[in-house]
Design a protein around this motif. Structure first.
Motif, PDB file in Angstrom:
ATOM      1  N   GLU A  47       0.695  -0.951  -0.143  1.00  0.00           N
ATOM      2  CA  GLU A  47      -0.127  -0.256  -0.034  1.00  0.00           C
ATOM      3  C   GLU A  47       0.841   1.430   0.034  1.00  0.00           C
ATOM      4  N   ILE A  48       0.266   2.187  -0.521  1.00  0.00           N
ATOM      5  CA  ILE A  48       1.112   3.603  -0.445  1.00  0.00           C
ATOM      6  C   ILE A  48       0.453   4.347   0.973  1.00  0.00           C
ATOM      7  N   VAL A  49       1.591   4.630   1.926  1.00  0.00           N
ATOM      8  CA  VAL A  49       1.185   5.437   2.951  1.00  0.00           C
ATOM      9  C   VAL A  49       1.814   6.859   2.855  1.00  0.00           C
ATOM     10  N   ASN A  50       1.070   7.824   2.942  1.00  0.00           N
ATOM     11  CA  ASN A  50       1.724   9.151   3.100  1.00  0.00           C
ATOM     12  C   ASN A  50       2.521   9.225   1.759  1.00  0.00           C
ATOM     13  N   GLY A  51       2.086   8.837   0.760  1.00  0.00           N
ATOM     14  CA  GLY A  51       2.919   8.969  -0.527  1.00  0.00           C
ATOM     15  C   GLY A  51       4.047   8.050  -0.617  1.00  0.00           C
ATOM     16  N   ARG A  52       4.293   7.177   0.256  1.00  0.00           N
ATOM     17  CA  ARG A  52       5.640   6.194   0.150  1.00  0.00           C
ATOM     18  C   ARG A  52       5.076   4.800   0.172  1.00  0.00           C
ATOM     19  N   PRO A  53       5.665   3.928  -0.890  1.00  0.00           N
ATOM     20  CA  PRO A  53       5.329   2.611  -0.695  1.00  0.00           C
ATOM     21  C   PRO A  53       5.781   1.787   0.442  1.00  0.00           C
ATOM     22  N   HIS A  54       4.693   1.080   1.005  1.00  0.00           N
ATOM     23  CA  HIS A  54       5.214   0.112   1.889  1.00  0.00           C
ATOM     24  C   HIS A  54       4.594  -1.428   1.628  1.00  0.00           C
ATOM     25  N   ILE A  55       5.485  -2.347   2.060  1.00  0.00           N
ATOM     26  CA  ILE A  55       5.221  -3.587   2.041  1.00  0.00           C
ATOM     27  C   ILE A  55       5.305  -4.068   3.251  1.00  0.00           C
ATOM     28  N   TYR A  56       4.419  -5.042   3.611  1.00  0.00           N
ATOM     29  CA  TYR A  56       4.028  -5.658   4.897  1.00  0.00           C
ATOM     30  C   TYR A  56       4.196  -7.267   4.530  1.00  0.00           C
ATOM     31  N   ILE A  57       4.966  -7.915   5.292  1.00  0.00           N
ATOM     32  CA  ILE A  57       4.882  -9.301   5.101  1.00  0.00           C
ATOM     33  C   ILE A  57       4.779 -10.071   6.159  1.00  0.00           C
ATOM     34  N   ASN A  58       4.268 -11.180   6.204  1.00  0.00           N
ATOM     35  CA  ASN A  58       3.571 -12.092   7.371  1.00  0.00           C
ATOM     36  C   ASN A  58       5.047 -12.770   7.979  1.00  0.00           C
ATOM     37  N   PRO A  59       5.273 -12.182   9.022  1.00  0.00           N
ATOM     38  CA  PRO A  59       6.399 -12.983   9.723  1.00  0.00           C
ATOM     39  C   PRO A  59       6.579 -14.529  10.141  1.00  0.00           C
ATOM     40  N   ASP A  60       5.067 -15.039  10.026  1.00  0.00           N
ATOM     41  CA  ASP A  60       4.667 -16.348  10.507  1.00  0.00           C
ATOM     42  C   ASP A  60       5.031 -17.217   9.078  1.00  0.00           C
ATOM     43  N   GLU A  61       5.504 -16.748   7.993  1.00  0.00           N
ATOM     44  CA  GLU A  61       5.793 -17.501   6.563  1.00  0.00           C
ATOM     45  C   GLU A  61       6.969 -18.022   6.664  1.00  0.00           C
ATOM     46  N   PRO A  62       7.425 -19.073   6.179  1.00  0.00           N
ATOM     47  CA  PRO A  62       8.889 -19.463   6.018  1.00  0.00           C
ATOM     48  C   PRO A  62       9.691 -18.403   5.262  1.00  0.00           C
ATOM     49  N   GLY A  63      10.938 -18.130   5.583  1.00  0.00           N
ATOM     50  CA  GLY A  63      11.777 -17.389   4.990  1.00  0.00           C
ATOM     51  C   GLY A  63      11.817 -17.270   3.462  1.00  0.00           C
ATOM     52  N   MET A  64      11.976 -18.355   2.822  1.00  0.00           N
ATOM     53  CA  MET A  64      11.821 -18.499   1.249  1.00  0.00           C
ATOM     54  C   MET A  64      10.567 -17.856   0.702  1.00  0.00           C
ATOM     55  N   ARG A  65       9.411 -18.176   1.263  1.00  0.00           N
ATOM     56  CA  ARG A  65       7.952 -17.533   0.952  1.00  0.00           C
ATOM     57  C   ARG A  65       8.157 -16.063   1.243  1.00  0.00           C
ATOM     58  N   GLN A  66       8.667 -15.672   2.292  1.00  0.00           N
ATOM     59  CA  GLN A  66       8.774 -14.129   2.316  1.00  0.00           C
ATOM     60  C   GLN A  66       9.443 -13.558   1.448  1.00  0.00           C
ATOM     61  N   ARG A  67      10.589 -14.205   0.862  1.00  0.00           N
ATOM     62  CA  ARG A  67      11.227 -13.518  -0.182  1.00  0.00           C
ATOM     63  C   ARG A  67      10.575 -13.388  -1.420  1.00  0.00           C
ATOM     64  N   PHE A  68       9.810 -14.297  -1.766  1.00  0.00           N
ATOM     65  CA  PHE A  68       9.062 -14.424  -2.997  1.00  0.00           C
ATOM     66  C   PHE A  68       7.615 -13.461  -2.677  1.00  0.00           C
ATOM     67  N   VAL A  69       7.108 -13.442  -1.602  1.00  0.00           N
ATOM     68  CA  VAL A  69       5.940 -12.632  -1.362  1.00  0.00           C
ATOM     69  C   VAL A  69       6.500 -10.976  -1.509  1.00  0.00           C
ATOM     70  N   LEU A  70       7.568 -10.687  -0.886  1.00  0.00           N
ATOM     71  CA  LEU A  70       8.364  -9.430  -1.185  1.00  0.00           C
ATOM     72  C   LEU A  70       8.405  -9.113  -2.635  1.00  0.00           C
ATOM     73  N   ALA A  71       8.752  -9.975  -3.336  1.00  0.00           N
ATOM     74  CA  ALA A  71       9.227  -9.736  -4.806  1.00  0.00           C
ATOM     75  C   ALA A  71       8.022  -9.458  -5.425  1.00  0.00           C
ATOM     76  N   HIS A  72       6.843 -10.511  -5.037  1.00  0.00           N
ATOM     77  CA  HIS A  72       5.460 -10.230  -5.427  1.00  0.00           C
ATOM     78  C   HIS A  72       4.737  -8.787  -5.353  1.00  0.00           C
ATOM     79  N   GLU A  73       4.985  -8.386  -4.045  1.00  0.00           N
ATOM     80  CA  GLU A  73       4.532  -7.008  -3.797  1.00  0.00           C
ATOM     81  C   GLU A  73       5.344  -6.030  -4.389  1.00  0.00           C
ATOM     82  N   LEU A  74       6.787  -6.204  -4.535  1.00  0.00           N
ATOM     83  CA  LEU A  74       7.686  -5.319  -5.359  1.00  0.00           C
ATOM     84  C   LEU A  74       6.918  -4.957  -6.707  1.00  0.00           C
TER      85      LEU A  74
END
Length: 154
Positions: A47-74
Motif C-alpha cells: 500500500e501507499i502510505v503518505n505517498g511512500r510505498p510500504h510492503i508488509y510481510i507475514n513473519p509467520d511464513e517461512p523465509g523462502m516464501r517471505q522472499r517471494f512475497v516481497l518480490a511479488h509485492e515489489l
C-alpha cells in the motif's frame, strides 16, 4: 512488461550477487518493508502510505516464501498496479487467472531468478544440478522448475 520492470529494478538496485536480495532492492528503491503480525491468511500487503510505498510481510511464513512475497509485492509497486493489495495463498497459485496477480508473480520470478543469471550458471559455470541451482537462487523447487521450463532448460 513484468520482465522489463524486473530487469530495470535489477539493473538499478541489485548488487549482482546471488541469491538476489529483494529486501535490499526494496530499501534501495525507497520502499518500506515491515514484518506485521496478525495478518491472518495474508502472506503480504502492498500500500501507499503518505505517498511512500510500504510492503508488509507475514513473519509467520517461512523465509523462502517471505522472499517471494516481497518480490511479488515489489511487482505491484514496479508495475504501478494501484495503491493497495492484500495477497493470500490464492494470489500465489502457480496458475493464476487474475492478470494483475499473474503479472506480479511473473515479476517476482524474473527478479529472484533472472534469466541471464541462470544462463551464466548453466552455460559458463557448468552448474546443471537442479538442487544447486535452487540453492544458488534461494527459491523453492517449484519456482526453479517453473523458471527452468520458461527458459527452456527443462
Amino acid at each position: 512488461m513484468p520482465k522489463m520492470a524486473a530487469r530495470y529494478m535489477l539493473s538499478k538496485y541489485w548488487d549482482g550477487r546471488l541469491p538476489v536480495d529483494p529486501f535490499a532492492i526494496a530499501r534501495s528503491a525507497n520502499v518500506a518493508v515491515e514484518h506485521e503480525a496478525d495478518m491472518e491468511d495474508a502472506f503480504g500487503r502492498f500500500e501507499i502510505v503518505n505517498g511512500r510505498p510500504h510492503i508488509y510481510i507475514n513473519p509467520d511464513e517461512p523465509g523462502m516464501r517471505q522472499r517471494f512475497v516481497l518480490a511479488h509485492e515489489l511487482g505491484h509497486f514496479a508495475l504501478k498496479h494501484g495503491r493497495h493489495f492484500v495477497d493470500t495463498s490464492r494470489e500465489f497459485a502457480p496458475v493464476q487467472l487474475d492478470e494483475i496477480e499473474n503479472q506480479a508473480n511473473r515479476f517476482a520470478m524474473e527478479l529472484l531468478i533472472p534469466g541471464f543469471a541462470v544462463n551464466i550458471l548453466i552455460e559458463k559455470r557448468n552448474i546443471t544440478n537442479f538442487i544447486r541451482l535452487t540453492d544458488a537462487f534461494a527459491v523453492s523447487q517449484l519456482a526453479m522448475k517453473l523458471r527452468l521450463k520458461k527458459l527452456r532448460w527443462l
